[in-house]
Design a protein around this motif. Structure first.
Motif: not given
Length: 260
Positions: A29-30, A47-50, A58-60, A72-74
């Motif tokens: 839900g990022a 931190a590195s975050v996926m 939205r993730l972009a 990110y992964r959609a």
């Protein structure tokens, strides 16, 4: 009653710079709301975050704010297997934030509607936890499952979500007993005034809920993000399986009747 003062975003930041340096986290839900706020704070702390979410656009937007340590992964966690987590050899932090519900009288919730909310807020998260277990265990990692305040005491108008959120609290406790190599926490914010919450309730009803809270104020995105980051960096490693209510005391009073 005079409302307690609401801390500024900077006052919420109590962790030292670099507290999560060289850590790798996954946040579901990022793309908006709490998930985006958590992601940005984790990245700010090193931190590195996926990020995971249903909507790539939205993730972009989160990526544009977070910078190069965010990928990110959609995908829809309800319908797609969490293979990407099983493929991670090492994982420091999983933030199970993705969730949602709709307000309705209990007698009007269909079986399909009830199942959808239960699946998103409990079943899909259980699958994510199971897939992430090897990677988390390899690093002595941590899990923060986001919930709602006082689900065990009932939330009128949200019977389906209350059932799911009480379930995630029980799942957190149960896994803490079975997986001692991983620290698990269930974080339950009170009223967080995100855009999504604003779509569920009219402003005057939200204001009434906040006013009835013992502290007389909402829980800010910055406060939730700092709590997640703190739990993720190891400050509370003497604790596992606990439900932590960051809700201004709203769980101490009767929940508002949102619907019949």
């Amino acid at each position: 009653m005079t409302a307690a003062p609401r801390p500024s975003p900077e006052e919420c930041k109590v962790l030292p710079a670099g507290a999560l340096r060289d850590r790798f986290a996954v946040v579901t839900g990022a793309g908006s709301g709490i998930g985006r706020a958590v992601t940005l704070r984790l990245v700010e702390l090193g931190a590195s975050v996926m990020g995971v979410g249903r909507r790539a656009e939205r993730l972009a937007e989160t990526a544009a704010l977070a910078g190069h340590r965010f990928t990110y992964r959609a995908l829809d966690i309800r319908h797609e297997p969490p293979d990407f987590l099983a493929e991670l050899a090492e994982l420091d932090l999983l933030v199970n934030n993705a969730g949602g519900q709709f307000i309705a009288p209990a007698a009007e919730i269909s079986r399909r509607g009830f199942d959808a909310v239960l699946d998103l807020n409990l079943t899909a998260q259980a699958a994510l936890l199971q897939a992430a277990r090897p990677g988390l265990a390899a690093r002595g990692g941590r899990v923060v499952n986001l919930s709602l305040s006082a689900p065990d005491r009932g939330i009128p108008g949200l019977v389906h979500s209350a059932a799911a959120r009480a379930g995630i609290a029980a799942l957190t406790r149960s896994l803490a007993r079975q997986w001692p190599a991983i620290k698990l926490f269930c974080l339950a914010p009170g009223t967080v005034l995100t855009a999504g919450v604003g779509e569920e309730l009219p402003p005057e009803e939200l204001a009434g809920i906040v006013e009835r809270t013992p502290l007389g104020r909402d829980t800010s995105l910055d406060e939730v993000a700092e709590w997640v980051a703190a739990l993720g960096c190891g400050i509370a490693d003497a604790v596992s399986g606990a439900l932590i209510e960051v809700d201004g005391g709203s769980g101490l009073v009767a929940a508002a009747a949102l619907a019949g």
